[in-house]
Design an enzyme around this catalytic site. Structure first.
Site, PDB file in Angstrom:
ATOM      1  N   HIS A   7       2.516  -5.453  -5.990  1.00 37.00           N
ATOM      2  CA  HIS A   7       1.747  -6.034  -4.894  1.00 37.00           C
ATOM      3  C   HIS A   7       2.424  -6.461  -3.693  1.00 37.00           C
ATOM      4  O   HIS A   7       2.841  -7.696  -3.789  1.00 37.00           O
ATOM      5  CB  HIS A   7       0.816  -6.993  -5.518  1.00 37.00           C
ATOM      6  CG  HIS A   7      -0.409  -7.763  -4.519  1.00 37.00           C
ATOM      7  ND1 HIS A   7      -0.239  -8.581  -4.556  1.00 37.00           N
ATOM      8  CD2 HIS A   7      -1.794  -6.495  -4.285  1.00 37.00           C
ATOM      9  CE1 HIS A   7      -1.173  -9.093  -3.427  1.00 37.00           C
ATOM     10  NE2 HIS A   7      -2.081  -7.502  -3.217  1.00 37.00           N
ATOM     11  N   ASP A  36       0.179  -2.254   2.475  1.00 35.03           N
ATOM     12  CA  ASP A  36      -1.277  -2.183   3.981  1.00 35.03           C
ATOM     13  C   ASP A  36      -0.397  -1.819   4.700  1.00 35.03           C
ATOM     14  O   ASP A  36       0.879  -2.461   5.499  1.00 35.03           O
ATOM     15  CB  ASP A  36      -1.701  -3.762   3.444  1.00 35.03           C
ATOM     16  CG  ASP A  36      -1.894  -3.973   2.493  1.00 35.03           C
ATOM     17  OD1 ASP A  36      -3.526  -3.760   1.718  1.00 35.03           O
ATOM     18  OD2 ASP A  36      -1.286  -5.174   1.335  1.00 35.03           O
ATOM     19  N   HIS A  49      -0.170  -7.359   5.823  1.00 36.72           N
ATOM     20  CA  HIS A  49      -1.762  -6.943   4.751  1.00 36.72           C
ATOM     21  C   HIS A  49      -2.812  -7.086   5.881  1.00 36.72           C
ATOM     22  O   HIS A  49      -4.111  -6.596   5.626  1.00 36.72           O
ATOM     23  CB  HIS A  49      -1.778  -7.796   4.312  1.00 36.72           C
ATOM     24  CG  HIS A  49      -3.144  -8.572   3.457  1.00 36.72           C
ATOM     25  ND1 HIS A  49      -4.087  -9.274   3.391  1.00 36.72           N
ATOM     26  CD2 HIS A  49      -3.214  -7.908   1.800  1.00 36.72           C
ATOM     27  CE1 HIS A  49      -4.741  -9.016   2.729  1.00 36.72           C
ATOM     28  NE2 HIS A  49      -4.275  -7.792   1.569  1.00 36.72           N
TER      29      HIS A  49
HETATM   30 CA    CA Z   1      -3.859  -3.675  -0.512  1.00 37.96          CA
END
Ligand code: CA
Length: 311
Positions: A7, A36, A49
């Site tokens: 992540h 992202d 992000h």
């Molecule tokens: Ca994400």
């Protein structure tokens, strides 16, 4: 089998979405590394992000007069060469009052830059060649409707980059994720992408898109998702409930609907330093999701700890 998705890279150990965090996630054994993606002023996809820069970079110091009326600094207002002058740091609170996870990488230390999507793909593909492993990418298209308002079609730009790098079919070790259901349908049906798509599911309060996520949790809602996506990425609290009577953790009805429709489940986010109260500790949480719920993937800030628990 449960895949481990890094992540924002190895964000438990290094500032999120830096190339260092991606390389470390790779070394710790991730199956996929998440990117992202937002666009710069000159329409370069960068790995970041938020559409904002202020919580993860020194933009306020470097370009003090470039915020918008709402007091936020937007990546979309800066050309790539300007973005490259910024230093990234651990994510701060919205008001700038220190790191959200103060026990993680020392705030403000190190020399980290914002990577482009291409730079991160080069890193992962390069490591795939030098190690002989086959780690995948897992890009997320951030705020597509907002980007359109700003005059740019982020999905088109990202799909082009992915295509140039030979990510164009389900066999290419890639998932493409988005919170916006209209955009995922458009990616599949109008932009004719055959990439495996993941519908992210959040809380309506987060304003990630104009979707009503409560409806996505219903039997019909999940069925609708299965018409365009191969899986769902819900926040992990949507998948369990605790019964007060016997203090037992049970799957929610939503997780059954997901299974009925043969969708993959990739919940987020598994953090050693933010374990929900329902679970004794990180290990119990990972083992419950893996053994009881049989999730297909786990988004985690802590790749190594997740990998060793899944073994
Ligand atoms: Ca994400």
């Amino acid at each position: 089998m449960t895949i481990v998705i890094a992540h924002r890279g190895a964000s438990g150990y290094l500032p999120e979405h830096t190339l260092s965090a991606a390389a470390y996630a790779y070394a710790l054994g991730a199956d996929f590394i998440e990117q992202d993606v937002v666009l710069s002023k000159d329409s370069h996809p960068i790995v970041l992000h938020d559409i904002h820069l202020d919580q993860v970079t020194n933009v306020k110091d470097k370009f003090p007069n470039r915020s918008r009326g709402d007091g936020r600094w937007y990546a979309k207002d800066f050309e790539l060469l300007e973005l490259k002058q910024l230093t990234e740091h651990e994510r701060t609170q919205l008001d700038g009052s220190g790191a959200i996870f103060p026990e993680r990488f020392p705030y403000g230390q190190g020399n980290f830059q914002i990577p482009t999507l291409q730079e991160e793909i080069d890193l992962i593909k390069g490591l795939n060649q030098s190690t002989g492993r086959n780690v995948g990418i897992y890009p997320e298209i951030k705020k597509p409707a907002w980007h359109i308002q700003e005059g740019v079609d982020i999905s088109k730009v990202v799909l082009e980059i992915l295509n140039t790098n030979d990510y164009n079919s389900p066999a290419d070790n890639v998932f493409l994720q988005c919170f916006d259901s209209k955009e995922l349908k458009r990616i599949k049906n109008k932009l004719n992408s055959s990439l495996p798509l993941i519908q992210l599911i959040g809380s309506n309060a987060w304003n990630e898109s104009d979707d009503n996520y409560d409806l996505m949790l219903t039997r019909q809602g999940v069925k609708n998702i299965s018409s365009y996506a191969v899986g769902v990425g819900p926040y992990l609290q949507l998948l369990y409930q605790t019964s007060v009577a016997n203090n037992n953790i049970q799957p929610t009805i939503f997780s059954q609907f997901v299974r009925e429709n043969n969708l993959l489940i990739h919940p987020y986010t598994f953090r050693v330093d933010a374990v929900p109260l329902a679970f004794k500790d990180f290990a119990e949480m990972v083992i419950w999701f893996s053994n009881v719920l049989n999730v297909d993937g786990i988004f985690t800030d802590f790749v190594d700890k997740t990998v060793s628990l899944l073994k």
